[in-house]
Structures are given as C-alpha cells and as structure tokens.
Design a protein around this motif. Structure first.
Motif, PDB file in Angstrom:
ATOM      1  N   MET A   1      27.337  45.233  29.190  1.00 39.44           N
ATOM      2  CA  MET A   1      28.739  44.897  29.132  1.00 39.44           C
ATOM      3  C   MET A   1      29.600  45.505  28.793  1.00 39.44           C
ATOM      4  SD  MET A   1      27.935  41.937  29.956  1.00 39.44           S
ATOM      5  CE  MET A   1      29.698  41.288  29.435  1.00 39.44           C
ATOM      6  N   PRO A   2      29.943  46.549  27.873  1.00 43.50           N
ATOM      7  CA  PRO A   2      30.547  47.286  27.831  1.00 43.50           C
ATOM      8  C   PRO A   2      31.543  48.055  29.073  1.00 43.50           C
ATOM      9  CG  PRO A   2      29.379  47.647  25.616  1.00 43.50           C
ATOM     10  CD  PRO A   2      28.591  47.323  27.019  1.00 43.50           C
ATOM     11  N   ARG A   3      31.040  48.083  30.179  1.00 39.42           N
ATOM     12  CA  ARG A   3      31.608  49.257  30.732  1.00 39.42           C
ATOM     13  C   ARG A   3      31.571  47.487  32.195  1.00 39.42           C
ATOM     14  NH1 ARG A   3      28.305  53.565  34.107  1.00 39.42           N
ATOM     15  NH2 ARG A   3      29.849  52.826  35.024  1.00 39.42           N
ATOM     16  N   VAL A   4      31.149  46.865  31.938  1.00 39.94           N
ATOM     17  CA  VAL A   4      31.795  45.424  32.894  1.00 39.94           C
ATOM     18  C   VAL A   4      32.957  45.139  32.385  1.00 39.94           C
ATOM     19  CG1 VAL A   4      31.426  43.058  33.098  1.00 39.94           C
ATOM     20  CG2 VAL A   4      29.341  44.763  33.227  1.00 39.94           C
ATOM     21  N   VAL A   5      32.710  45.196  31.118  1.00 37.15           N
ATOM     22  CA  VAL A   5      34.419  44.754  30.432  1.00 37.15           C
ATOM     23  C   VAL A   5      35.845  45.457  30.647  1.00 37.15           C
ATOM     24  CG1 VAL A   5      35.823  43.927  28.344  1.00 37.15           C
ATOM     25  CG2 VAL A   5      33.265  43.505  28.556  1.00 37.15           C
ATOM     26  N   ASP A   6      35.801  46.322  30.529  1.00 32.83           N
ATOM     27  CA  ASP A   6      36.060  47.689  30.679  1.00 32.83           C
ATOM     28  C   ASP A   6      36.544  47.575  32.529  1.00 32.83           C
ATOM     29  OD1 ASP A   6      37.389  50.619  30.175  1.00 32.83           O
ATOM     30  OD2 ASP A   6      35.897  51.351  31.261  1.00 32.83           O
ATOM     31  N   VAL A   7      35.550  47.487  32.886  1.00 35.83           N
ATOM     32  CA  VAL A   7      36.014  47.552  34.437  1.00 35.83           C
ATOM     33  C   VAL A   7      37.264  46.360  34.516  1.00 35.83           C
ATOM     34  CG1 VAL A   7      35.305  46.999  37.120  1.00 35.83           C
ATOM     35  CG2 VAL A   7      34.139  48.520  35.797  1.00 35.83           C
ATOM     36  N   LEU A   8      36.605  45.098  34.291  1.00 38.54           N
ATOM     37  CA  LEU A   8      37.550  43.764  34.044  1.00 38.54           C
ATOM     38  C   LEU A   8      38.520  43.703  33.626  1.00 38.54           C
ATOM     39  CD1 LEU A   8      34.896  40.981  33.881  1.00 38.54           C
ATOM     40  CD2 LEU A   8      35.539  41.959  35.650  1.00 38.54           C
ATOM     41  N   ASN A   9      38.742  44.453  32.274  1.00 43.11           N
ATOM     42  CA  ASN A   9      40.056  44.611  31.882  1.00 43.11           C
ATOM     43  C   ASN A   9      40.756  46.059  32.629  1.00 43.11           C
ATOM     44  OD1 ASN A   9      41.687  44.878  30.129  1.00 43.11           O
ATOM     45  ND2 ASN A   9      41.080  45.568  28.112  1.00 43.11           N
ATOM     46  N   SER A  10      40.415  46.740  33.506  1.00 41.19           N
ATOM     47  CA  SER A  10      41.653  47.441  33.823  1.00 41.19           C
ATOM     48  C   SER A  10      42.581  46.749  34.787  1.00 41.19           C
ATOM     49  CB  SER A  10      40.480  48.347  33.955  1.00 41.19           C
ATOM     50  OG  SER A  10      39.779  48.234  34.502  1.00 41.19           O
ATOM     51  N   TYR A  11      40.434  46.365  35.858  1.00 36.32           N
ATOM     52  CA  TYR A  11      41.717  45.449  36.751  1.00 36.32           C
ATOM     53  C   TYR A  11      42.460  44.178  37.162  1.00 36.32           C
ATOM     54  CZ  TYR A  11      40.772  42.140  40.783  1.00 36.32           C
ATOM     55  OH  TYR A  11      41.959  41.860  41.723  1.00 36.32           O
ATOM     56  N   LEU A  12      42.704  42.869  35.949  1.00 32.89           N
ATOM     57  CA  LEU A  12      43.808  42.897  35.767  1.00 32.89           C
ATOM     58  C   LEU A  12      44.807  42.768  34.909  1.00 32.89           C
ATOM     59  CD1 LEU A  12      40.846  39.828  34.008  1.00 32.89           C
ATOM     60  CD2 LEU A  12      42.032  39.755  35.985  1.00 32.89           C
ATOM     61  N   ARG A  13      44.629  44.201  34.388  1.00 35.97           N
ATOM     62  CA  ARG A  13      46.131  45.181  33.907  1.00 35.97           C
ATOM     63  C   ARG A  13      46.700  45.993  35.511  1.00 35.97           C
ATOM     64  NH1 ARG A  13      47.288  46.267  29.064  1.00 35.97           N
ATOM     65  NH2 ARG A  13      45.073  45.705  27.514  1.00 35.97           N
ATOM     66  N   ALA A  14      45.837  45.951  36.474  1.00 31.77           N
ATOM     67  CA  ALA A  14      46.360  46.483  37.339  1.00 31.77           C
ATOM     68  C   ALA A  14      46.902  44.964  38.000  1.00 31.77           C
ATOM     69  CB  ALA A  14      45.321  46.564  38.730  1.00 31.77           C
ATOM     70  N   LEU A  15      46.752  43.470  37.549  1.00 33.17           N
ATOM     71  CA  LEU A  15      47.535  42.586  38.438  1.00 33.17           C
ATOM     72  C   LEU A  15      49.135  42.699  37.930  1.00 33.17           C
ATOM     73  CD1 LEU A  15      44.951  40.101  38.807  1.00 33.17           C
ATOM     74  CD2 LEU A  15      45.483  41.461  40.169  1.00 33.17           C
ATOM     75  N   GLU A  16      50.330  42.205  39.081  1.00 34.14           N
ATOM     76  CA  GLU A  16      51.180  41.750  38.512  1.00 34.14           C
ATOM     77  C   GLU A  16      51.563  40.065  38.368  1.00 34.14           C
ATOM     78  OE1 GLU A  16      53.859  43.496  41.292  1.00 34.14           O
ATOM     79  OE2 GLU A  16      53.381  45.859  40.777  1.00 34.14           O
ATOM     80  N   PRO A  17      52.371  39.916  38.019  1.00 31.36           N
ATOM     81  CA  PRO A  17      52.774  37.930  38.078  1.00 31.36           C
ATOM     82  C   PRO A  17      52.657  37.789  39.325  1.00 31.36           C
ATOM     83  CG  PRO A  17      53.777  39.366  36.086  1.00 31.36           C
ATOM     84  CD  PRO A  17      53.340  39.847  37.198  1.00 31.36           C
ATOM     85  N   ALA A  18      53.585  38.402  40.271  1.00 26.75           N
ATOM     86  CA  ALA A  18      53.714  37.743  41.652  1.00 26.75           C
ATOM     87  C   ALA A  18      52.561  37.597  42.352  1.00 26.75           C
ATOM     88  CB  ALA A  18      54.732  39.295  42.247  1.00 26.75           C
ATOM     89  N   ASP A  19      51.285  38.855  42.003  1.00 28.70           N
ATOM     90  CA  ASP A  19      50.428  38.545  42.477  1.00 28.70           C
ATOM     91  C   ASP A  19      49.366  37.142  42.323  1.00 28.70           C
ATOM     92  OD1 ASP A  19      50.531  40.767  43.178  1.00 28.70           O
ATOM     93  OD2 ASP A  19      49.309  41.929  41.894  1.00 28.70           O
ATOM     94  N   LEU A  20      49.650  36.565  40.896  1.00 28.57           N
ATOM     95  CA  LEU A  20      48.961  35.396  41.147  1.00 28.57           C
ATOM     96  C   LEU A  20      49.867  33.999  41.334  1.00 28.57           C
ATOM     97  CD1 LEU A  20      48.744  36.287  36.638  1.00 28.57           C
ATOM     98  CD2 LEU A  20      47.425  36.968  38.466  1.00 28.57           C
ATOM     99  N   GLU A  21      50.927  34.637  42.102  1.00 29.30           N
ATOM    100  CA  GLU A  21      51.102  32.899  41.843  1.00 29.30           C
ATOM    101  C   GLU A  21      50.321  32.647  43.667  1.00 29.30           C
ATOM    102  OE1 GLU A  21      55.291  33.829  42.399  1.00 29.30           O
ATOM    103  OE2 GLU A  21      55.958  34.083  40.492  1.00 29.30           O
TER     104      GLU A  21
END
Length: 162
Positions: A106-126
C-alpha cells in the motif's frame, strides 16, 4: 366534349393499393416476430442450464474478493490563479488470497497514485469522461506494482474538487 370522354375511356383504371398495404403489414409483423424470437432466446438462444452454470460461476468469483482501502489523498492541483484541492479515496478489489500481499504494498500504491494525480491539471478534469480514463490509468499503474492477477479493479469512492 366527345374528345374528353374518349380520353377518360382510354386511360387505364387505377390499381388498388390494397396489396401494397397488406405486404407492408406482413413485413412489419414478420420483423417484429423475428425480433421477439431472437430477443427471448427462442432462436439463437443459449441453453438455460449452460447460462445458469455461468451465473453461479460468476457469483462464486465475485464472492471470492476482498476490498483493500487506499488511504485518502488530498492533492493540490496546479492552478495558475487559485489553489484547488482534489480529495480522493479509493478501494482495490483483490482476490482474497492476495489481500495480505496487496496490503503490504500500500505505501507504493499510494505513492504512485499521489504522483499521478499531482501531474493532472485542472483543465484535464473538465472533460466529461475523465473519471473513466483516470480510473483506467491508475488501475494500470497499481497492477504494474502489485501484479496483473493480484488486483482486479480500482473502485473510486470519492473524487471531489474543492
């Protein structure tokens, strides 16, 4: 007047539209009957015993899973003018025999998910279908870490922009 009478006599009589109407009604009835026969399984249907065995098999595989919660994440998005936050919470669907192994990762899973979600921009979420795409991307990343057969699905429980 005699010329008008001769022209009317020379014109062929109008054909009846009755056969055309009967043909149309029969075609519609045949099409509807064919649709119902295939939809109900009378034609090209599967055996009921075969489908029942598949249903019980699917139920057994569904019961043999566990849900491992992913720690909730709060991520600051890269917004130029204002600070926006994404609150994310998910669970992983895993076979019961792999539950302990996935919990250890789980620590590795959280790290991967965190880094992926940080790379998203607000325009991507529209985009309207972004949640499906994000889910597929995150599931693929988790499966790379844990193994393809160890994680069946990623279930998004909370995805809120503040």
């Amino acid at each position: 007047m005699s010329e008008d009478a001769e022209q009317e006599e020379d014109a062929p009589p109008k054909k009846s539209k009755f056969p055309l109407i009967i043909g149309l009604v029969l075609a519609l009835a045949g099409g509807g009957g064919g649709f119902y026969a295939t939809w109900s399984g009378m034609i090209l249907g599967t055996d009921s015993a075969h489908s029942e065995s598949e249903e019980t098999k699917q139920e057994e595989t569904r019961i043999d899973v566990a849900y491992v919660p992913v720690d909730p994440l709060v991520i600051s998005l890269q917004a130029p003018a204002q600070a926006q936050y994404l609150r994310f919470r998910a669970s992983l669907e895993v076979p019961t025999e792999n539950q302990e192994e996935v919990e250890k990762l789980m620590p590795r899973v959280v790290d991967v998910l965190n880094s992926y979600l940080r790379a998203l921009e607000p325009a991507d979420l529209e985009h309207p279908a972004i949640l499906t795409r994000i889910r597929a991307q995150m599931l693929r990343r988790v499966q790379v870490i844990a193994g393809l057969q160890k994680v069946n699905d990623l279930l998004i429980m909370e995805f809120v922009l503040n």
